[in-house]
Motif scaffolding. Structure first.
Motif, PDB file in Angstrom:
ATOM      1  N   ALA A 131       0.798  -1.241   0.000  1.00 48.67           N
ATOM      2  CA  ALA A 131       0.000   0.000   0.000  1.00 48.67           C
ATOM      3  C   ALA A 131       0.830   1.290   0.000  1.00 48.67           C
ATOM      4  CB  ALA A 131      -0.975  -0.009   1.181  1.00 48.67           C
ATOM      5  N   PRO A 132       1.942   1.362   0.770  1.00 48.05           N
ATOM      6  CA  PRO A 132       2.678   2.635   0.801  1.00 48.05           C
ATOM      7  C   PRO A 132       3.185   3.098  -0.566  1.00 48.05           C
ATOM      8  CG  PRO A 132       3.453   1.156   2.528  1.00 48.05           C
ATOM      9  CD  PRO A 132       2.530   0.360   1.676  1.00 48.05           C
ATOM     10  N   TYR A 133       3.340   2.183  -1.499  1.00 45.61           N
ATOM     11  CA  TYR A 133       3.956   2.536  -2.786  1.00 45.61           C
ATOM     12  C   TYR A 133       2.960   3.029  -3.822  1.00 45.61           C
ATOM     13  CZ  TYR A 133       7.379  -0.259  -0.374  1.00 45.61           C
ATOM     14  OH  TYR A 133       8.214  -0.747   0.590  1.00 45.61           O
ATOM     15  N   LEU A 134       1.667   2.794  -3.591  1.00 42.02           N
ATOM     16  CA  LEU A 134       0.650   3.211  -4.559  1.00 42.02           C
ATOM     17  C   LEU A 134      -0.684   3.346  -3.827  1.00 42.02           C
ATOM     18  CD1 LEU A 134      -0.271   3.805  -7.416  1.00 42.02           C
ATOM     19  CD2 LEU A 134      -0.172   1.377  -7.948  1.00 42.02           C
ATOM     20  N   HIS A 135      -1.074   4.583  -3.576  1.00 44.52           N
ATOM     21  CA  HIS A 135      -2.298   4.815  -2.799  1.00 44.52           C
ATOM     22  C   HIS A 135      -2.745   6.263  -2.923  1.00 44.52           C
ATOM     23  CE1 HIS A 135       0.984   6.080  -0.109  1.00 44.52           C
ATOM     24  NE2 HIS A 135       0.104   6.889   0.440  1.00 44.52           N
ATOM     25  N   MET A 136      -3.885   6.570  -2.316  1.00 47.90           N
ATOM     26  CA  MET A 136      -4.329   7.953  -2.215  1.00 47.90           C
ATOM     27  C   MET A 136      -4.289   8.340  -0.746  1.00 47.90           C
ATOM     28  SD  MET A 136      -7.738   9.935  -3.308  1.00 47.90           S
ATOM     29  CE  MET A 136      -8.134   9.096  -4.753  1.00 47.90           C
ATOM     30  N   LYS A 137      -3.606   9.415  -0.430  1.00 45.23           N
ATOM     31  CA  LYS A 137      -3.305   9.711   0.976  1.00 45.23           C
ATOM     32  C   LYS A 137      -4.527  10.150   1.787  1.00 45.23           C
ATOM     33  CE  LYS A 137       1.576  10.731   0.355  1.00 45.23           C
ATOM     34  NZ  LYS A 137       1.939   9.367   0.761  1.00 45.23           N
ATOM     35  N   ALA A 138      -5.430  10.904   1.163  1.00 43.64           N
ATOM     36  CA  ALA A 138      -6.550  11.457   1.934  1.00 43.64           C
ATOM     37  C   ALA A 138      -7.882  11.216   1.212  1.00 43.64           C
ATOM     38  CB  ALA A 138      -6.343  12.954   2.162  1.00 43.64           C
ATOM     39  N   GLY A 139      -8.951  11.479   1.963  1.00 45.67           N
ATOM     40  CA  GLY A 139     -10.279  11.329   1.370  1.00 45.67           C
ATOM     41  C   GLY A 139     -10.990  10.073   1.847  1.00 45.67           C
ATOM     42  N   GLY A 140     -10.249   9.198   2.556  1.00 45.31           N
ATOM     43  CA  GLY A 140     -10.862   8.011   3.138  1.00 45.31           C
ATOM     44  C   GLY A 140     -11.162   8.247   4.609  1.00 45.31           C
ATOM     45  N   SER A 141     -11.480   7.183   5.348  1.00 41.28           N
ATOM     46  CA  SER A 141     -11.879   7.356   6.744  1.00 41.28           C
ATOM     47  C   SER A 141     -10.691   7.643   7.663  1.00 41.28           C
ATOM     48  CB  SER A 141     -12.650   6.120   7.232  1.00 41.28           C
ATOM     49  OG  SER A 141     -11.886   4.959   7.042  1.00 41.28           O
ATOM     50  N   VAL A 142      -9.483   7.293   7.231  1.00 45.11           N
ATOM     51  CA  VAL A 142      -8.302   7.591   8.042  1.00 45.11           C
ATOM     52  C   VAL A 142      -8.005   9.084   8.023  1.00 45.11           C
ATOM     53  CG1 VAL A 142      -5.777   7.320   8.139  1.00 45.11           C
ATOM     54  CG2 VAL A 142      -7.232   5.323   7.831  1.00 45.11           C
ATOM     55  N   LYS A 143      -8.162   9.678   6.867  1.00 41.74           N
ATOM     56  CA  LYS A 143      -7.821  11.097   6.714  1.00 41.74           C
ATOM     57  C   LYS A 143      -8.870  11.769   5.836  1.00 41.74           C
ATOM     58  CE  LYS A 143      -3.351  13.367   6.456  1.00 41.74           C
ATOM     59  NZ  LYS A 143      -2.089  13.497   5.704  1.00 41.74           N
ATOM     60  N   GLU A 177      -3.273  15.948  -1.432  1.00 38.09           N
ATOM     61  CA  GLU A 177      -3.323  14.552  -0.970  1.00 38.09           C
ATOM     62  C   GLU A 177      -4.516  13.757  -1.509  1.00 38.09           C
ATOM     63  OE1 GLU A 177      -0.835  14.912   3.208  1.00 38.09           O
ATOM     64  OE2 GLU A 177      -3.006  15.131   3.293  1.00 38.09           O
ATOM     65  N   HIS A 178      -5.272  14.376  -2.414  1.00 37.19           N
ATOM     66  CA  HIS A 178      -6.422  13.657  -2.981  1.00 37.19           C
ATOM     67  C   HIS A 178      -6.110  13.119  -4.370  1.00 37.19           C
ATOM     68  CE1 HIS A 178      -9.217  14.696   0.287  1.00 37.19           C
ATOM     69  NE2 HIS A 178      -8.498  15.801   0.366  1.00 37.19           N
ATOM     70  N   PHE A 179      -4.825  12.938  -4.625  1.00 36.10           N
ATOM     71  CA  PHE A 179      -4.393  12.409  -5.919  1.00 36.10           C
ATOM     72  C   PHE A 179      -3.705  11.064  -5.718  1.00 36.10           C
ATOM     73  CE2 PHE A 179      -3.999  17.128  -6.681  1.00 36.10           C
ATOM     74  CZ  PHE A 179      -5.057  17.226  -7.574  1.00 36.10           C
ATOM     75  N   ALA A 180      -3.595  10.301  -6.816  1.00 32.77           N
ATOM     76  CA  ALA A 180      -2.872   9.033  -6.750  1.00 32.77           C
ATOM     77  C   ALA A 180      -1.400   9.314  -6.463  1.00 32.77           C
ATOM     78  CB  ALA A 180      -3.007   8.294  -8.074  1.00 32.77           C
ATOM     79  N   TYR A 181      -0.872   8.607  -5.462  1.00 30.00           N
ATOM     80  CA  TYR A 181       0.548   8.722  -5.129  1.00 30.00           C
ATOM     81  C   TYR A 181       1.226   7.411  -5.515  1.00 30.00           C
ATOM     82  CZ  TYR A 181       4.800   8.587  -2.338  1.00 30.00           C
ATOM     83  OH  TYR A 181       6.098   8.457  -1.946  1.00 30.00           O
ATOM     84  N   GLN A 182       2.312   7.502  -6.260  1.00 29.04           N
ATOM     85  CA  GLN A 182       2.992   6.281  -6.685  1.00 29.04           C
ATOM     86  C   GLN A 182       4.508   6.423  -6.611  1.00 29.04           C
ATOM     87  OE1 GLN A 182       2.180   3.236 -10.087  1.00 29.04           O
ATOM     88  NE2 GLN A 182       3.219   4.919 -11.100  1.00 29.04           N
ATOM     89  N   GLU A 183       5.153   5.411  -6.019  1.00 31.00           N
ATOM     90  CA  GLU A 183       6.615   5.319  -6.118  1.00 31.00           C
ATOM     91  C   GLU A 183       6.899   4.394  -7.291  1.00 31.00           C
ATOM     92  OE1 GLU A 183       8.480   4.518  -2.292  1.00 31.00           O
ATOM     93  OE2 GLU A 183       7.154   5.998  -1.351  1.00 31.00           O
ATOM     94  N   GLY A 184       7.028   5.031  -8.452  1.00 32.94           N
ATOM     95  CA  GLY A 184       7.017   4.310  -9.733  1.00 32.94           C
ATOM     96  C   GLY A 184       8.003   3.177  -9.862  1.00 32.94           C
ATOM     97  N   SER A 185       9.270   3.422  -9.496  1.00 32.28           N
ATOM     98  CA  SER A 185      10.265   2.382  -9.775  1.00 32.28           C
ATOM     99  C   SER A 185      10.066   1.166  -8.866  1.00 32.28           C
ATOM    100  CB  SER A 185      11.689   2.934  -9.668  1.00 32.28           C
ATOM    101  OG  SER A 185      11.865   3.522  -8.415  1.00 32.28           O
ATOM    102  N   THR A 186       9.573   1.388  -7.618  1.00 30.92           N
ATOM    103  CA  THR A 186       9.292   0.240  -6.734  1.00 30.92           C
ATOM    104  C   THR A 186       8.119  -0.567  -7.295  1.00 30.92           C
ATOM    105  OG1 THR A 186       9.959   1.597  -4.868  1.00 30.92           O
ATOM    106  CG2 THR A 186       8.772  -0.424  -4.343  1.00 30.92           C
ATOM    107  N   VAL A 187       7.053   0.141  -7.682  1.00 29.35           N
ATOM    108  CA  VAL A 187       5.885  -0.552  -8.255  1.00 29.35           C
ATOM    109  C   VAL A 187       6.300  -1.318  -9.506  1.00 29.35           C
ATOM    110  CG1 VAL A 187       3.569  -0.250  -9.215  1.00 29.35           C
ATOM    111  CG2 VAL A 187       4.301   1.183  -7.307  1.00 29.35           C
TER     112      VAL A 187
END
Ligand code: UT7
Length: 332
Positions: free
Chosen positions: A191-203, A214-224
């Motif tokens: 999950a840490p490598y490809l997720h959306m940081k905010a907008g869910g119940s956690v944040k 933080e409402h955009f897709a976050y990706q660590e491309g080379s790890t994924v």
């Protein structure tokens, strides 16, 4: 005894074409970099007010119902795989069912990112095999432009909007066609490598989460990328092995369209040439849950009854998997 077969496929992409050249005017990038690193030349964007993922689903399902001569009231179930639902609830599948006149269907959304269509197709197949349901529609659709930061050059060049839908119906097991076998996987530690940081119940959304983008897709491309290459190739090879399929038996690999280099690595591992790989990444980019039905739709006219297809996907979650499908009809 019955098996679930795909008896029709239809897709939809919006009209607006976002080219690499236009992206060059938006972020520090080049057509040469995008083409050589991803294989993408252009992608589609759904523009306009009140246009959500359901628009892609509705257009796909209407086309599917028309070409298969199916009365919408006969549909038992609609599964919509998406990570960009029209809204958190109700399910986009319900909105689509209403708009296409599927009055007797129940429906729900399925969240498995880029593997969503594969997971949905396998789920739909089990409902058909149970004997209880006769017509199940599985949609894979995403309006990725709704969650992409167009100031982030590492993600905005990859994603696009689009999707498609298949109709699943029972066929006698002896016909030896349909959804034959699947291997589906998930590993939440990705999950840490490809997720959306905010907008869910956690944040939940706040002024700060919006300001911090933080409402955009976050990706660590080379790890994924590394996980995608290994896992997609492994699972595709495994499904061939456990069903005694060789490269010669395969008509097409139907890979998730995330990066041409990931697709090439998977095909190499399976020992199949480029002529047997469905590819439209250059025109649509990565439409997340939309890529597999869009590929099937694009190549439908080349498919014949009995053709062996290996579908494979990898995406956020991490989720990944592969299905062996024997095509159930001559498309022409
Ligand atoms: O579909 C869901 C699953 N997702 C995937 O499967 C995507 C997997 N990942 C990828 O496809 C690739 O990692 C990307 C296409 C996202 C990135 O390609 P990469 O070859 O892994 O590049 P990188 O992130 O390692 O970056 C290499 C260089 C960096 O510059 P430095 O630090 O070496 O100077 C980046 O800043 O390329 C730079 N870069 C760009 N340059 C021009 C990153 N994005 C761009 C860009 N244009 N758009």
């Amino acid at each position: 005894m019955v098996r679930a077969a795909i008896t029709g496929v239809h897709g939809y992409v919006p009209d607006y074409i976002l080219t690499n050249q236009e992206l060059e005017t938006m972020v520090e990038t080049s057509d040469e970099w995008i083409t050589s690193r991803t294989g993408i030349k252009e992608r589609r964007i759904l523009k306009g007010d009140n246009q959500g993922t359901s628009v892609i689903g509705i257009n796909s399902v209407n086309g599917l119902l028309e070409k298969t001569g199916t009365d919408p009231e006969e549909i038992d179930l609609i599964i919509c795989a998406t990570v960009t639902p029209d809204m958190p609830f109700p399910a986009t599948a319900n909105i689509i069912a209403d708009k296409v006149g599927a009055k007797n269907a129940f429906g729900y959304d399925l969240s498995a990112a880029c593997s969503g269509f594969l997971f949905g197709m396998d789920t739909g197949a089990r409902y058909i095999e149970s004997g209880i349901y006769k017509k199940v529609i599985v949609i894979g659709a995403d309006k990725m432009s709704a969650i992409i930061d167009y100031t982030d050059r590492t993600t905005c060049i990859i994603f696009g909007d689009g999707g498609g839908a298949v109709l699943l119906e029972p066929v006698p097991k002896d016909d030896n066609v349909g959804v034959m076998d699947s291997i589906l996987k998930a590993d939440g530690s990705g999950a840490p490598y490809l997720h959306m940081k905010a907008g869910g119940s956690v944040k939940p959304a706040t002024v700060e989460t919006v300001a911090n983008r933080e409402h955009f897709a976050y990706q660590e491309g080379s790890t994924v990328f590394k996980f995608a290459v290994t896992n997609m190739a492994d699972v595709a090879a495994k499904i061939m092995e456990r069903n005694n399929l060789t490269a010669e038996d395969i008509r097409f690999l139907v890979p998730h369209q995330a990066n041409k280099r990931i697709i090439d690595a998977t095909a190499n591992r399976m020992g199949i040439g480029e002529d047997k790989v469905m590819m439209n990444i250059e025109r649509y980019g990565n439409t997340t849950a939309g890529t597999l039905p869009l590929c099937l739709w694009d190549y439908e006219s080349q498919l014949k009854k009995g053709d062996n297809l290996i579908l494979a996907a990898f995406g956020g979650g991490f989720t990944w998997g592969s299905s062996w499908v024997r095509w159930a009809y001559d498309s022409n």
